[in-house]
Design a protein around this motif. Structure first.
Motif, PDB file in Angstrom:
ATOM      1  N   PRO A 181       0.828  -1.202   0.000  1.00 39.47           N
ATOM      2  CA  PRO A 181       0.000   0.000   0.000  1.00 39.47           C
ATOM      3  C   PRO A 181       0.871   1.264   0.000  1.00 39.47           C
ATOM      4  CG  PRO A 181      -0.788  -1.572   1.627  1.00 39.47           C
ATOM      5  CD  PRO A 181       0.537  -2.085   1.146  1.00 39.47           C
ATOM      6  N   GLY A 182       0.407   2.279  -0.695  1.00 42.62           N
ATOM      7  CA  GLY A 182       1.154   3.534  -0.747  1.00 42.62           C
ATOM      8  C   GLY A 182       2.160   3.586  -1.868  1.00 42.62           C
ATOM      9  N   ALA A 183       2.448   2.457  -2.496  1.00 38.35           N
ATOM     10  CA  ALA A 183       3.404   2.431  -3.610  1.00 38.35           C
ATOM     11  C   ALA A 183       2.685   2.839  -4.891  1.00 38.35           C
ATOM     12  CB  ALA A 183       4.003   1.041  -3.759  1.00 38.35           C
ATOM     13  N   ASP A 184       3.120   3.943  -5.473  1.00 36.21           N
ATOM     14  CA  ASP A 184       2.525   4.414  -6.720  1.00 36.21           C
ATOM     15  C   ASP A 184       3.360   4.012  -7.934  1.00 36.21           C
ATOM     16  OD1 ASP A 184       0.328   5.940  -5.512  1.00 36.21           O
ATOM     17  OD2 ASP A 184       1.913   7.239  -4.744  1.00 36.21           O
ATOM     18  N   LEU A 185       4.674   3.920  -7.725  1.00 39.02           N
ATOM     19  CA  LEU A 185       5.593   3.595  -8.810  1.00 39.02           C
ATOM     20  C   LEU A 185       6.610   2.576  -8.319  1.00 39.02           C
ATOM     21  CD1 LEU A 185       6.494   7.286  -9.803  1.00 39.02           C
ATOM     22  CD2 LEU A 185       4.587   5.944 -10.693  1.00 39.02           C
ATOM     23  N   ALA A 186       7.162   1.814  -9.233  1.00 37.77           N
ATOM     24  CA  ALA A 186       8.198   0.838  -8.857  1.00 37.77           C
ATOM     25  C   ALA A 186       9.194   0.675  -9.993  1.00 37.77           C
ATOM     26  CB  ALA A 186       7.570  -0.517  -8.514  1.00 37.77           C
ATOM     27  N   SER A 187      10.426   0.352  -9.616  1.00 40.59           N
ATOM     28  CA  SER A 187      11.460   0.107 -10.622  1.00 40.59           C
ATOM     29  C   SER A 187      12.488  -0.855 -10.063  1.00 40.59           C
ATOM     30  CB  SER A 187      12.146   1.414 -11.041  1.00 40.59           C
ATOM     31  OG  SER A 187      12.967   1.903  -9.988  1.00 40.59           O
ATOM     32  N   VAL A 188      13.305  -1.385 -10.950  1.00 42.48           N
ATOM     33  CA  VAL A 188      14.440  -2.219 -10.561  1.00 42.48           C
ATOM     34  C   VAL A 188      15.696  -1.562 -11.119  1.00 42.48           C
ATOM     35  CG1 VAL A 188      15.603  -4.440 -10.830  1.00 42.48           C
ATOM     36  CG2 VAL A 188      13.124  -4.362 -10.475  1.00 42.48           C
ATOM     37  N   THR A 221       8.365   6.898 -13.429  1.00 51.07           N
ATOM     38  CA  THR A 221       9.292   6.104 -12.622  1.00 51.07           C
ATOM     39  C   THR A 221      10.705   6.203 -13.174  1.00 51.07           C
ATOM     40  OG1 THR A 221       7.471   4.514 -12.483  1.00 51.07           O
ATOM     41  CG2 THR A 221       9.550   3.866 -11.493  1.00 51.07           C
ATOM     42  N   LEU A 222      10.817   6.069 -14.479  1.00 47.89           N
ATOM     43  CA  LEU A 222      12.128   6.138 -15.113  1.00 47.89           C
ATOM     44  C   LEU A 222      12.765   7.506 -14.888  1.00 47.89           C
ATOM     45  CD1 LEU A 222      14.052   4.460 -16.839  1.00 47.89           C
ATOM     46  CD2 LEU A 222      12.948   5.396 -18.875  1.00 47.89           C
ATOM     47  N   ALA A 223      11.944   8.557 -14.903  1.00 46.21           N
ATOM     48  CA  ALA A 223      12.469   9.897 -14.666  1.00 46.21           C
ATOM     49  C   ALA A 223      13.014  10.030 -13.247  1.00 46.21           C
ATOM     50  CB  ALA A 223      11.367  10.930 -14.908  1.00 46.21           C
ATOM     51  N   VAL A 224      12.340   9.414 -12.270  1.00 43.07           N
ATOM     52  CA  VAL A 224      12.817   9.455 -10.883  1.00 43.07           C
ATOM     53  C   VAL A 224      14.144   8.707 -10.756  1.00 43.07           C
ATOM     54  CG1 VAL A 224      12.291   8.890  -8.482  1.00 43.07           C
ATOM     55  CG2 VAL A 224      10.466   9.628  -9.997  1.00 43.07           C
ATOM     56  N   LEU A 257      10.452   1.506  -4.593  1.00 44.88           N
ATOM     57  CA  LEU A 257       9.068   1.964  -4.573  1.00 44.88           C
ATOM     58  C   LEU A 257       9.050   3.472  -4.315  1.00 44.88           C
ATOM     59  CD1 LEU A 257       7.332  -0.813  -2.418  1.00 44.88           C
ATOM     60  CD2 LEU A 257       7.672  -0.732  -4.885  1.00 44.88           C
ATOM     61  N   TYR A 258       8.164   4.171  -4.999  1.00 41.20           N
ATOM     62  CA  TYR A 258       8.015   5.615  -4.828  1.00 41.20           C
ATOM     63  C   TYR A 258       6.550   5.927  -4.549  1.00 41.20           C
ATOM     64  CZ  TYR A 258      12.461   5.433  -7.341  1.00 41.20           C
ATOM     65  OH  TYR A 258      13.734   5.133  -7.750  1.00 41.20           O
ATOM     66  N   SER A 259       6.334   6.941  -3.704  1.00 43.06           N
ATOM     67  CA  SER A 259       4.974   7.333  -3.352  1.00 43.06           C
ATOM     68  C   SER A 259       4.802   8.839  -3.515  1.00 43.06           C
ATOM     69  CB  SER A 259       4.670   6.938  -1.898  1.00 43.06           C
ATOM     70  OG  SER A 259       3.386   7.415  -1.523  1.00 43.06           O
ATOM     71  N   THR A 260       3.596   9.234  -3.916  1.00 41.37           N
ATOM     72  CA  THR A 260       3.283  10.660  -4.006  1.00 41.37           C
ATOM     73  C   THR A 260       2.903  11.221  -2.642  1.00 41.37           C
ATOM     74  OG1 THR A 260       0.990  10.112  -4.569  1.00 41.37           O
ATOM     75  CG2 THR A 260       2.518  10.449  -6.402  1.00 41.37           C
ATOM     76  N   LEU A 311      16.410  -1.568 -15.073  1.00 38.36           N
ATOM     77  CA  LEU A 311      16.113  -2.785 -15.819  1.00 38.36           C
ATOM     78  C   LEU A 311      14.622  -2.906 -16.108  1.00 38.36           C
ATOM     79  CD1 LEU A 311      17.304  -5.435 -16.959  1.00 38.36           C
ATOM     80  CD2 LEU A 311      16.867  -6.487 -14.744  1.00 38.36           C
ATOM     81  N   ALA A 312      13.789  -2.360 -15.201  1.00 36.76           N
ATOM     82  CA  ALA A 312      12.335  -2.405 -15.383  1.00 36.76           C
ATOM     83  C   ALA A 312      11.718  -1.244 -14.613  1.00 36.76           C
ATOM     84  CB  ALA A 312      11.763  -3.735 -14.878  1.00 36.76           C
ATOM     85  N   TRP A 313      10.557  -0.787 -15.063  1.00 36.91           N
ATOM     86  CA  TRP A 313       9.883   0.327 -14.398  1.00 36.91           C
ATOM     87  C   TRP A 313       8.409   0.301 -14.783  1.00 36.91           C
ATOM     88  CZ3 TRP A 313      13.700   0.606 -18.064  1.00 36.91           C
ATOM     89  CH2 TRP A 313      13.316   0.994 -19.349  1.00 36.91           C
ATOM     90  N   THR A 314       7.577   0.921 -13.943  1.00 30.98           N
ATOM     91  CA  THR A 314       6.141   0.864 -14.184  1.00 30.98           C
ATOM     92  C   THR A 314       5.671   1.862 -15.224  1.00 30.98           C
ATOM     93  OG1 THR A 314       5.881   2.218 -12.191  1.00 30.98           O
ATOM     94  CG2 THR A 314       5.432  -0.128 -11.979  1.00 30.98           C
ATOM     95  N   ASP A 315       6.309   3.036 -15.317  1.00 27.86           N
ATOM     96  CA  ASP A 315       5.942   4.016 -16.341  1.00 27.86           C
ATOM     97  C   ASP A 315       7.086   5.015 -16.516  1.00 27.86           C
ATOM     98  OD1 ASP A 315       5.770   5.820 -14.205  1.00 27.86           O
ATOM     99  OD2 ASP A 315       3.598   5.612 -14.050  1.00 27.86           O
ATOM    100  N   GLN A 316       6.889   5.973 -17.394  1.00 31.41           N
ATOM    101  CA  GLN A 316       7.949   6.934 -17.694  1.00 31.41           C
ATOM    102  C   GLN A 316       8.267   7.843 -16.511  1.00 31.41           C
ATOM    103  OE1 GLN A 316       9.957   7.028 -20.455  1.00 31.41           O
ATOM    104  NE2 GLN A 316       8.924   5.081 -20.829  1.00 31.41           N
TER     105      GLN A 316
END
Length: 247
Positions: A52-59, A77-80, A145-148, A70-75
Motif C-alpha cells: 500500500p502507498g506504492a505508486d511507482l516501482a522500478s528495478v 518512474t524512469l524519470a525518478v 518503490l516511490y509514493s506521491t 532494468l524495469a519500471w512501471t511508467d515513464q
C-alpha cells in the motif's frame, strides 16, 4: 466489534497474503519466461499492488558500478530513477551499495540527498522505499518503490518489501541456474552431435582415399575453409550426399 489490536493483526495478515499471492504469481512467470527484464517488469507491477502507498516501482541494476533501470512501471518512474543517477545519490543507490533497506520521507531525503530530493519533488514524489536485490554478480541492485504521499511507507511496508525481495532473489537465482544448466546441456548435446557427424565424414574420407584419420580430418577442415562453411555443416552435407540411395 474488533479492537485496534485485532484490526492491526488482520491488516498484517492481509498484507502477508498479498505478498504471498504476488510470489506465487511470480513463480508461474518464472516457469514460462526466461528474459530477466520481462520477469522484472512483472515484479514491478506486482509489488505496486502488494505494498500500500506504492505508486511507482522500478528495478535498478549496477553494471561495473554504473546504475541503470532494468524495469519500471511508467515513464515517471524512469524519470525518478534517472534523477538519482544524475545526482549520484538517492535511495536506490544507497540500498544497492549498502545492502540495507532504505525507507525515507521527503523531509529526511532533503537532508540526505538534497539534489535528488529536489528533482524528485519536482516529479511529485515524496516518499521512497528501496530494498537491495542481489541475484548474482551480473545482476545486483535494488527494487524501488516511490509514493506521491509525504509519509507513504510504514515499517511494515519495509519488512514486507524485504521479505518479497529475499524470496524473489532465491527464485531468480534458481531460475538462472536452471537456465544456465539447460543451455549447457543443449550445447553439450550439439557438440556431441557435431562430433558424431564429423567422425562419420572422416571415416568415409579415410575409406575412399585410404588415408589416416588425421589426414582425413585435415582434408575436411581445408574444404570447410575453402567453402567458408562450418565444419559440422560440411560434414553433415558430405555424409548425406555419400549415403543417399541411388535413384
Amino acid at each position: 466489534m474488533a479492537g485496534p489490536a485485532e484490526g492491526r493483526a488482520d491488516e498484517v495478515i492481509q498484507r502477508l497474503d498479498d505478498v504471498t499471492a504476488a510470489l506465487t504469481g511470480l513463480s508461474d512467470v518464472l516457469d514460462q519466461e526466461e528474459d530477466l527484464s520481462v520477469v522484472m517488469d512483472r515484479v514491478c507491477r506486482q509489488v505496486v499492488g502488494a505494498i500500500p502507498g506504492a505508486d511507482l516501482a522500478s528495478v535498478t541494476v549496477l553494471r561495473d558500478g554504473t546504475p541503470e533501470s532494468l524495469a519500471w512501471t511508467d515513464q515517471q518512474t524512469l524519470a525518478v530513477d534517472h534523477a538519482q543517477y544524475g545526482a549520484g545519490e538517492g535511495p536506490c543507490l544507497e540500498a544497492a551499495e549498502s545492502r540495507q533497506v532504505q525507507r525515507v520521507a521527503v523531509a529526511e531525503a532533503v537532508d540526505r540527498w538534497p539534489a535528488f530530493a529536489e528533482a524528485a519533488a519536482g516529479l511529485g514524489i515524496h516518499s521512497y522505499l528501496s530494498a537491495p536485490l542481489f541475484i548474482d554478480d551480473e545482476y545486483h541492485g535494488s527494487l524501488n518503490l516511490y509514493s506521491t504521499q509525504k509519509h507513504g511507507f510504514q515499517e511494515l511496508d519495509a519488512a514486507l518489501l524485504e521479505l518479497y525481495t529475499t524470496a524473489i532473489e532465491a527464485a531468480l537465482r534458481n531460475a538462472r541456474r536452471h537456465l544456465r544448466a539447460r543451455r549447457q546441456v543443449t550445447q553439450l548435446r550439439e557438440a556431441l552431435t557435431s562430433r558424431a557427424v564429423i567422425d562419420q565424414a572422416k571415416g568415409i574420407v579415410m575409406a575412399v582415399h585410404r588415408i589416416s584419420a588425421e589426414q582425413a580430418f585435415t582434408m575436411l577442415v581445408e574444404r570447410s575453409q575453402r567453402e567458408n562453411r562450418k565444419l559440422r555443416d560440411l560434414a553433415q552435407h558430405f555424409v548425406d550426399e555419400t549415403t543417399r540411395p541411388a535413384d
